[in-house]
Design an enzyme around this catalytic site. Sequence first.
Site, short mmCIF file in Angstrom:
data_model
loop_
_atom_site.label_atom_id
_atom_site.label_comp_id
_atom_site.label_asym_id
_atom_site.label_seq_id
_atom_site.Cartn_x
_atom_site.Cartn_y
_atom_site.Cartn_z
N THR A 1 0.65 -1.33 0.07
CA THR A 1 0.30 0.09 0.05
C THR A 1 0.27 1.06 0.15
OG1 THR A 1 -1.25 -0.68 1.35
CG2 THR A 1 -1.68 1.33 1.32
N ARG B 1 -13.79 -6.70 1.01
CA ARG B 1 -13.29 -6.93 2.01
C ARG B 1 -12.76 -5.44 2.52
NH1 ARG B 1 -7.53 -6.12 1.86
NH2 ARG B 1 -7.02 -7.04 3.44
N ASP C 1 -7.00 -2.52 6.13
CA ASP C 1 -6.11 -1.14 6.76
C ASP C 1 -6.37 0.46 6.48
OD1 ASP C 1 -3.86 -2.00 5.88
OD2 ASP C 1 -3.60 -1.21 7.26
N GLY D 1 1.49 -3.82 4.79
CA GLY D 1 1.09 -5.05 4.81
C GLY D 1 -0.13 -6.12 5.35
N GLY E 1 -3.64 -5.71 6.35
CA GLY E 1 -4.93 -4.85 6.90
C GLY E 1 -5.13 -5.92 8.01
#
Length: 321
Positions: free
Chosen positions: A150, A178, A181, A202, A204
């Site tokens: 991300t 879905r 984070d 990474g 979430g």
Amino acid sequence: MWGMIATWRMALEGITHASETLKNGGRSAKAVVSAVAEVEDFPFYKSVGYGGLPSENGEVELDAAFMDGDSLAFGAVGNLVDIANPIQVAHALSRERFNSFLVGTGAREWALSQGFAEKAMLTERAIQHYRKRCHETIDRGLSPYDGHDTVGIIGLDNHGSMSVGTSTSGLFMKRRGRLGDSPVVGSGFYCDSEIGAATATGVGEDLMKGCTSYEIVRRMEGGMAPQDAADSVVCELEDKLMARFGRVGDLSVVCMNRQGEFGAATNIQTFSFVVATRDLPATVYLAERRADRTYYTPADDQWMADYAARIRAPIGDPQYD
Ligand code: GLY
């Protein structure tokens, strides 16, 4: 003092350009949104924006967020389909008093009602990646969920204002609907101009268990140096999940305090991040953890050249598989 810090090498060009805004006295919000949008627009990044890999159902569902550290206002979108720059939508939403976190059809309808451009975000290259990775993972019974990146970018301007933005296509092969984070305040990002900001990349599902970005900012507020705050949060979350859940995914973070001091922490082998400040031209660092501490050094020319070749390599090129 001004500064920017971002997850992953992919932010280098965006930071290089956006830091001109900060150098010339411009605002952190403008710098952060333009730097994230530049990453979203680049078709060779397969985990953000245009060119991002699709969900299980073959659609590119994008998540993004923006937070203004002066007012603590934030805007976020989740599962946004076929809108060119999710970060711009998230930034616009941060100006709304209510309904500032929209997902799915509602997010898309609102973006279109505000005049944001439609764009087919699934590229031919992403389809080729999708087919290849289906073969490598699903067909062989392996997890498709490894190795996701991300972009998260923090900006500090000469006026003392801070902002943060995130953007991602989420986990490859994620189930429709879905969320990870990245659009969730406190987990994928947090920013308070009186303290500092943090952002995460990474898995979430694991980053959310630690409210990771808020926790880093809270520790900086308590007096910790950014590097200590980042390392302690990542290590403690990893230890806790291993002890109580039995496994943990990739966790990497960057943070910056209001003085422009920065930190980065990771539990993976090599995590790249980008920093530019008044005193440091835009630089890519490679971070790795030894014991409970993350160490980083500037990426050398060879690493940069390999990276450039790898992201543009034809899909299936054995040299980069
Ligand atoms: N950290 C991105 C995601 O889990 O979607």
